[in-house]
Design an enzyme around this catalytic site. Structure first.
Site, PDB file in Angstrom:
ATOM      1  N   PRO A   1      -7.205  -5.444  -1.673  1.00 50.56           N
ATOM      2  CA  PRO A   1      -7.384  -4.211  -2.447  1.00 50.56           C
ATOM      3  C   PRO A   1      -6.970  -4.409  -3.905  1.00 50.56           C
ATOM      4  O   PRO A   1      -5.933  -4.999  -4.190  1.00 50.56           O
ATOM      5  CB  PRO A   1      -6.456  -3.224  -1.736  1.00 50.56           C
ATOM      6  N   GLU A   2      -7.825  -3.939  -4.816  1.00 52.88           N
ATOM      7  CA  GLU A   2      -7.537  -4.042  -6.244  1.00 52.88           C
ATOM      8  C   GLU A   2      -7.146  -2.651  -6.755  1.00 52.88           C
ATOM      9  O   GLU A   2      -6.948  -1.727  -5.965  1.00 52.88           O
ATOM     10  CB  GLU A   2      -8.751  -4.627  -6.959  1.00 52.88           C
TER      11      GLU A   2
ATOM     12  N   LYS B   1      -1.024  -3.328  -8.501  1.00 55.95           N
ATOM     13  CA  LYS B   1      -1.511  -3.159  -7.130  1.00 55.95           C
ATOM     14  C   LYS B   1      -0.403  -2.715  -6.180  1.00 55.95           C
ATOM     15  O   LYS B   1      -0.599  -2.705  -4.964  1.00 55.95           O
ATOM     16  CB  LYS B   1      -2.131  -4.473  -6.640  1.00 55.95           C
TER      17      LYS B   1
ATOM     18  N   ARG C   1     -11.488 -19.414  -6.499  1.00 56.75           N
ATOM     19  CA  ARG C   1     -12.072 -18.081  -6.295  1.00 56.75           C
ATOM     20  C   ARG C   1     -13.589 -18.158  -6.336  1.00 56.75           C
ATOM     21  O   ARG C   1     -14.171 -18.691  -7.285  1.00 56.75           O
ATOM     22  CB  ARG C   1     -11.592 -17.106  -7.375  1.00 56.75           C
TER      23      ARG C   1
END
Length: 277
Positions: A2-3, A59, A265
């Protein structure tokens, strides 16, 4: 993971259902999620007290308690909160922490990957917590500005995607939104941060703010498993321009979108719109 938009959405949902409800008991089914406390200390801190506010920093989710303490939660990869009204039936599989309220309702912390964390702080510890103090401003902070980001970036040898993912430079941005921000800014993610000029940083920062605001409005992006409550998913995935679109045509120029690894990434790039410099 989750960002910022997903965390902000979770907080909005939590504030609608758990504020000002005295806690009866906290059950912990996996001790390792408690990073600086234990089950007894957590119960001593929470029982007969309530959450009076829930805030965000980067976050992190910050539960503010009626006794002046702070419970700081990070969802990591797969953490979720599910509110269960009194008398409801639910499965405790993958539930690591249960917050039982005196009115019979409860809040469950669910985490299939078991990477989430909880820290319990008094005010002094909270104000001096390294985990929080190292965080930079995020694009929704009023004081967020491109000049400050440029001042850091023009000294950095990091690739720009790696630079904006670093929470000590800009907080709240993760892999999905980094791809979207750089595509909107027409900047190749492998461009070195030090090679970008002030106007390019201004573009990055403006797009970061605009994209994250829109994602918050849409209650986040659901790719994989993100839900902000049971059976409720985000909506920003329908607005993604580049992330997750390997092999598809760029909406701007019809060039085929590629995917490559940048510092581990998975990164989505239009090599025509985002020319590497």
């Amino acid at each position: 993971m989750p960002e910022l938009p997903e965390v902000a959405t979770v907080i909005t949902e939590l504030k609608s259902c758990v504020l000002n409800k005295p806690v009866k008991q906290v059950k912990v089914h996996l001790d390792k999620v408690l990073k600086n406390t234990n089950v007894k200390q957590l119960n001593d801190a929470l029982v007969n007290h309530s959450f009076v506010d829930i805030k965000r920093r980067g976050k992190y989710i910050i539960f503010c308690l009626s006794n002046g303490l702070f419970l700081v939660s990070h969802l990591r990869m797969e953490g979720k909160y599910f509110f269960e009204a009194k008398g409801s039936q639910f499965d405790l599989n993958h539930v690591l922490v249960e917050f039982l309220f005196q009115d019979g309702d409860q809040l469950n912390y669910h985490d299939t990957r078991q990477f989430g964390t909880f820290h319990l702080f008094n005010r002094y510890q909270f104000e001096n917590a390294r985990e929080l103090n190292k965080l930079a401003l995020d694009p929704l902070d009023q004081e967020f500005n491109h000049q400050a980001i440029f001042n850091k970036g023009h000294k950095s040898n990091k690739k720009i995607k790696t630079f904006i993912l670093d929470q000590t430079n800009i907080s709240g941005i993760g892999n999905i939104y980094a791809d979207e921000i750089l595509f909107a800014s027409k900047i190749h993610p492998e461009t070195l941060a030090k090679n970008l000029n002030l106007s390019q940083y201004q573009l990055i920062c403006q797009n970061a703010t605009d994209i994250l605001k829109k994602a918050v409005e849409m209650k986040g992006t659901t790719i994989g498993t993100f839900t902000f409550k049971k059976d409720h998913t985000g909506g920003y995935q329908h607005f993604l321009k580049i992330h997750g679109k390997k092999g598809k045509q760029c909406q701007s120029c019809n060039t085929t979108i590629i995917k490559k690894k940048i510092n581990g990434r998975g990164s989505y790039i239009c090599e025509k719109c985002q020319i590497q410099r």
